[in-house]
Design an enzyme around this catalytic site. Structure first.
Site, PDB file in Angstrom:
ATOM      1  N   LEU A  77      31.991  23.884  46.779  1.00  0.00           N
ATOM      2  CA  LEU A  77      31.364  24.115  45.467  1.00  0.00           C
ATOM      3  C   LEU A  77      32.400  24.280  44.367  1.00  0.00           C
ATOM      4  O   LEU A  77      32.153  23.955  43.214  1.00  0.00           O
ATOM      5  CB  LEU A  77      30.498  25.370  45.512  1.00  0.00           C
ATOM      6  CG  LEU A  77      29.058  25.211  45.981  1.00  0.00           C
ATOM      7  CD1 LEU A  77      28.297  26.492  45.694  1.00  0.00           C
ATOM      8  CD2 LEU A  77      28.364  24.039  45.312  1.00  0.00           C
ATOM      9  N   SER A  78      33.568  24.788  44.734  1.00  0.00           N
ATOM     10  CA  SER A  78      34.575  24.999  43.691  1.00  0.00           C
ATOM     11  C   SER A  78      34.999  23.666  43.075  1.00  0.00           C
ATOM     12  O   SER A  78      35.580  23.630  41.993  1.00  0.00           O
ATOM     13  CB  SER A  78      35.781  25.737  44.243  1.00  0.00           C
ATOM     14  OG  SER A  78      36.340  25.030  45.318  1.00  0.00           O
ATOM     15  N   LYS A  79      34.722  22.574  43.781  1.00  0.00           N
ATOM     16  CA  LYS A  79      35.055  21.257  43.227  1.00  0.00           C
ATOM     17  C   LYS A  79      34.150  20.928  42.037  1.00  0.00           C
ATOM     18  O   LYS A  79      34.497  20.147  41.174  1.00  0.00           O
ATOM     19  CB  LYS A  79      34.924  20.169  44.298  1.00  0.00           C
ATOM     20  CG  LYS A  79      35.884  20.348  45.453  1.00  0.00           C
ATOM     21  CD  LYS A  79      37.011  19.335  45.380  1.00  0.00           C
ATOM     22  CE  LYS A  79      38.313  19.760  45.979  1.00  0.00           C
ATOM     23  NZ  LYS A  79      38.342  20.394  47.240  1.00  0.00           N
ATOM     24  N   ARG A  80      32.941  21.526  42.082  1.00  0.00           N
ATOM     25  CA  ARG A  80      32.054  21.337  40.920  1.00  0.00           C
ATOM     26  C   ARG A  80      32.353  22.458  39.929  1.00  0.00           C
ATOM     27  O   ARG A  80      31.462  23.084  39.359  1.00  0.00           O
ATOM     28  CB  ARG A  80      30.599  21.392  41.376  1.00  0.00           C
ATOM     29  CG  ARG A  80      30.184  20.100  42.024  1.00  0.00           C
ATOM     30  CD  ARG A  80      29.046  20.268  43.004  1.00  0.00           C
ATOM     31  NE  ARG A  80      27.786  20.664  42.386  1.00  0.00           N
ATOM     32  CZ  ARG A  80      26.621  20.660  43.034  1.00  0.00           C
ATOM     33  NH1 ARG A  80      26.559  20.241  44.280  1.00  0.00           N
ATOM     34  NH2 ARG A  80      25.518  21.051  42.436  1.00  0.00           N
ATOM     35  N   ASN A  81      33.636  22.652  39.754  1.00  0.00           N
ATOM     36  CA  ASN A  81      34.146  23.841  39.099  1.00  0.00           C
ATOM     37  C   ASN A  81      33.535  24.142  37.748  1.00  0.00           C
ATOM     38  O   ASN A  81      33.166  25.265  37.467  1.00  0.00           O
ATOM     39  CB  ASN A  81      35.663  23.680  38.951  1.00  0.00           C
ATOM     40  CG  ASN A  81      36.361  24.961  39.316  1.00  0.00           C
ATOM     41  OD1 ASN A  81      35.723  26.013  39.332  1.00  0.00           O
ATOM     42  ND2 ASN A  81      37.629  24.887  39.603  1.00  0.00           N
TER      43      ASN A  81
END
Ligand code: GLU
Length: 329
Positions: free
Chosen positions: A259-263
């Site tokens: 999810l952190s990639k969809r930061n």
């Protein structure tokens, strides 16, 4: 007093230690909440430390925003920036003397060696806390057996990085959430404790600080799992008592992507800006962690009696779009 009763009487001390090189995201909130709840339930002390040792990448504005975000979530701290405390500096950039002293101690014990490998030679094996896998990333030991003459010859051309010699034996620890973890010290490889440009590494600074600040319980994201055996080797070499470690899984979307990639959309600052209520975010995390039976709005304080060690393992936990929609309701 025996050592055992000392341990029993020891006040539990936990911490959250963000790096101010960006905004906190939902995964950081999970780690911070778990660390905070564990300590608040135990009646212990919680501190905030700013891990700004990487000065070029750190920004005071991010540190400030991170603190606002934590308070927005209802997570307070007993020591740290804004509130002070006996350790005076809770920013790593102001604690370098301690790291240098630890380095001296390690050097005297013969645990360090200079490494002259170039950036290109090491492209894939930097000593960053994140993004390393234990496979394939280990330093192959090019400089570990240089003679003094060889070192002196190389030192003419360049400043070395300083590496810590990892013990070859397996390193095991009990993850307070996920159970026993075992690593092969050789496979992890010797790691950098001070870079050629003078910057101390995360691994060294975090051990020195957690020990100096009397941290008994480290709860953090599973992206730092590989760091734990390295840190345990440092604790042993420095003759320090290590804390208990527990790692919360990373959060993923339904397809398994972190999810952190969809930061951008899932930073705390952005969610707050959108009008998301902190009780929804706490409720979502509480549900995913298993502290709540269903997603329901809750304050951090309301979850204190509900906290239980996670039994989820270290695989990323999926958060489906339905939950993200509920978050925004
Ligand atoms: N500063 C590290 C980070 O932001 C965390 C350090 C730790 O919890 O040990 O990822």
């Amino acid at each position: 007093m025996s050592d055992a009763s000392n341990l029993q009487n020891r006040i539990r001390r936990g911490r959250f230690a963000p790096t101010p090189s960006g905004l906190l995201h939902i995964g950081n909130a999970f780690a911070a909440l778990a660390a905070w709840l564990q300590i608040r339930q135990a009646g212990g002390e919680f501190l905030l430390r700013i891990e700004d040792i990487d000065k070029p990448r750190s920004r005071p504005a991010f540190a400030d925003q991170q603190q606002d975000d934590l308070l927005w979530l209802g997570l307070d701290w007993d020591e740290g920036p804004r509130v002070g405390g006996p350790h005076t500096h809770y920013e790593q950039s102001k604690r370098e003397e301690l790291y240098e002293a630890a380095l001296d101690q390690l050097r005297l014990a013969g645990k360090l060696y200079p490494c002259y490998c170039s950036r290109a030679e090491l492209a894939s094996i930097a000593s960053a806390p994140h993004g390393l896998s234990s496979e394939g990333a280990a330093y192959p030991g090019f400089c570990s057996q240089l003679t003094e003459e060889e070192q002196a010859a190389k030192a003419i051309a360049k400043e070395p990085a300083i590496r810590f010699r990892m013990p070859g034996a397996p390193i095991s620890f009990m993850d307070a959430f996920a159970g026993k973890q075992t690593y092969d010290g050789d496979a992890l490889g010797d790691f950098v404790v001070k870079r050629a440009d003078g910057m101390f590494s995360y691994q060294l600074a975090v051990v020195v600080d957690d020990a100096a600040m009397g941290i008994t319980d480290v709860v953090r994201g599973a992206d730092l799992l590989d760091s734990t055996p390295r840190q345990l080797a440092l604790y042993a070499a420095l003759d320090l008592r290590p804390p208990a470690f527990a790692h919360v899984p990373l959060l993923g979307d339904a397809g398994g992507e972190r999810l952190s990639k969809r930061n951008k959309s899932l930073t705390l600052a952005a969610l707050r800006e959108e009008g998301v209520r902190p009780e929804r975010l706490i409720g979502l995390i509480g549900y995913v962690a298993g502290w709540l039976e269903a997603p329901e709005a809750a304050s951090a304080a309301e979850l204190i009696p509900r906290f239980a060690p996670l039994r989820t393992g270290h695989e990323p936990l999926p958060i489906g779009d339905d939950l993200l929609r509920w978050l925004r309701q």
